[in-house]
Motif scaffolding. Structure first.
Motif, short mmCIF file in Angstrom:
data_model
loop_
_atom_site.label_atom_id
_atom_site.label_comp_id
_atom_site.label_asym_id
_atom_site.label_seq_id
_atom_site.Cartn_x
_atom_site.Cartn_y
_atom_site.Cartn_z
N GLY A 21 0.65 -1.22 0.15
CA GLY A 21 0.06 -0.12 0.10
C GLY A 21 0.68 1.18 0.15
O GLY A 21 0.37 2.44 -0.50
N ASP A 22 2.27 1.25 0.33
CA ASP A 22 2.87 2.27 0.48
C ASP A 22 3.24 2.67 -1.13
O ASP A 22 3.15 2.07 -1.93
N LYS A 23 3.49 4.00 -1.23
CA LYS A 23 3.89 4.49 -2.50
C LYS A 23 5.40 4.06 -2.69
O LYS A 23 6.06 4.11 -1.99
N ALA A 24 5.72 3.42 -3.86
CA ALA A 24 6.79 2.81 -4.07
C ALA A 24 7.81 4.03 -4.18
O ALA A 24 7.84 4.79 -5.08
N PRO A 25 9.28 3.77 -3.28
CA PRO A 25 9.98 5.12 -3.30
C PRO A 25 10.72 5.08 -4.67
O PRO A 25 11.15 3.90 -5.14
N GLU A 26 11.38 6.17 -5.33
CA GLU A 26 12.07 6.49 -6.22
C GLU A 26 13.46 5.97 -5.95
O GLU A 26 13.72 6.21 -4.79
N PHE A 27 14.30 5.55 -7.03
CA PHE A 27 15.78 5.37 -6.56
C PHE A 27 16.38 5.64 -8.06
O PHE A 27 15.79 5.71 -9.13
N THR A 28 17.66 5.64 -7.76
CA THR A 28 18.62 5.74 -8.69
C THR A 28 19.78 4.65 -8.92
O THR A 28 20.34 4.52 -7.95
N VAL A 29 19.83 3.85 -10.08
CA VAL A 29 20.55 2.55 -10.00
C VAL A 29 21.23 2.80 -11.38
O VAL A 29 20.96 3.70 -12.28
N GLU A 36 21.90 5.77 -16.03
CA GLU A 36 21.04 5.70 -14.86
C GLU A 36 19.78 5.41 -14.98
O GLU A 36 19.09 5.63 -15.98
N LYS A 37 19.14 4.61 -14.15
CA LYS A 37 17.82 4.01 -14.31
C LYS A 37 17.06 4.40 -13.06
O LYS A 37 17.73 4.45 -12.01
N HIS A 38 15.79 4.81 -13.17
CA HIS A 38 14.79 5.08 -12.14
C HIS A 38 13.77 4.24 -12.00
O HIS A 38 13.13 3.68 -12.97
N ILE A 103 15.22 -9.66 -18.64
CA ILE A 103 14.81 -8.68 -17.26
C ILE A 103 16.15 -7.64 -17.69
O ILE A 103 16.93 -7.64 -18.31
N TYR A 104 15.95 -6.55 -16.60
CA TYR A 104 17.09 -5.53 -16.71
C TYR A 104 17.75 -6.09 -15.22
O TYR A 104 17.13 -6.39 -14.10
N THR A 105 18.91 -6.02 -15.35
CA THR A 105 19.91 -6.17 -14.24
C THR A 105 20.57 -4.98 -13.99
O THR A 105 21.13 -4.08 -14.87
N LEU A 106 20.28 -4.49 -12.86
CA LEU A 106 20.86 -3.05 -12.22
C LEU A 106 21.76 -3.03 -10.96
O LEU A 106 21.38 -3.75 -9.98
N SER A 107 22.54 -1.96 -10.97
CA SER A 107 23.39 -1.98 -9.82
C SER A 107 23.41 -0.81 -8.98
O SER A 107 23.02 0.41 -9.61
N ASP A 108 23.36 -1.14 -7.64
CA ASP A 108 22.86 -0.12 -6.65
C ASP A 108 24.37 -0.04 -6.14
O ASP A 108 24.50 0.54 -4.88
N HIS A 109 25.50 -0.19 -6.55
CA HIS A 109 26.82 -0.25 -5.97
C HIS A 109 27.25 1.36 -5.68
O HIS A 109 27.93 1.53 -4.58
N ARG A 110 26.88 2.30 -6.52
CA ARG A 110 27.41 3.61 -6.59
C ARG A 110 27.16 4.44 -4.93
O ARG A 110 27.85 4.62 -4.35
N ASP A 111 25.74 4.47 -4.83
CA ASP A 111 25.26 5.31 -3.59
C ASP A 111 24.29 4.41 -2.51
O ASP A 111 23.92 5.17 -1.74
N LEU A 112 23.92 3.06 -2.92
CA LEU A 112 22.69 2.59 -2.25
C LEU A 112 21.72 3.12 -2.42
O LEU A 112 20.88 3.15 -1.51
#
Length: 168
Positions: A21-29, A36-38, A103-112
């Motif tokens: 039910g939460d609004k899904a938080p935005e992110f940058t990976v 950059e993907k959001h 699928i999209y494989t995305l990295s969160d290594h830069r800034d989590l």
């Protein structure tokens, strides 16, 4: 508060606990091509986010392969993202070696950004805790699973059922 262990050792999760039910938080990976993907890039689609600590481990490998196989039968309005802290170059190599192309494989290594926004950043390891999130077409969380032990598999069937229910 979500309690998670990794190899039976408790870990501290950084960020909020996400609930249905939460609004899904935005992110940058980052994509495997360093673009950059959001989350907003996939607006209007049902998004299954498969979170793994590292593609180069057995359970993460199996989880990513499973969702890659399932992706073909879910329709064009469904997108599957696999997010880890692996470097984009390692993700690209792994995907190429394993025929991962649905699928999209995305990295969160830069800034989590993702890990901190979804409460899956394992502080002690600087890795992401195994989890699944399904975001509906309106950008709300429709399904959440924080896997209690990081070396266990998620509940694939429940996650896929949540996606199929939304995609109807």
């Amino acid at each position: 508060m979500v309690q998670v262990t990794f190899k039976n050792n408790p870990v501290t999760l950084v960020g909020p606990e996400i609930k249905i039910g939460d609004k899904a938080p935005e992110f940058t990976v980052l994509s495997t091509s360093l673009e950059e993907k959001h989350l907003s890039d996939f607006a209007g689609k049902t998004v299954l986010i498969s979170v793994v600590p590292s593609l180069d481990t057995g359970v993460c490998d199996a989880q990513t392969r499973r969702f890659n196989e399932e992706a073909t039968g879910l329709g064009e309005d469904v997108v599957i993202l696999t997010i880890s802290c692996d470097l984009p170059f390692a993700q690209k190599r792994w995907c190429g070696a394993n025929g991962i192309e649905n699928i999209y494989t995305l990295s969160d290594h830069r800034d989590l950004s993702f890990g901190d926004a979804y409460g899956v950043h394992m502080q002690e390891l600087r890795l992401l805790a195994r989890s699944i999130f399904v975001v509906d077409q309106e950008g709300k969380i429709a399904y959440v699973e924080y896997v209690s032990e990081g070396t266990n598999h998620p509940d694939y069937n429940s996650a896929l059922e949540a996606v199929k229910t939304l995609a109807k």
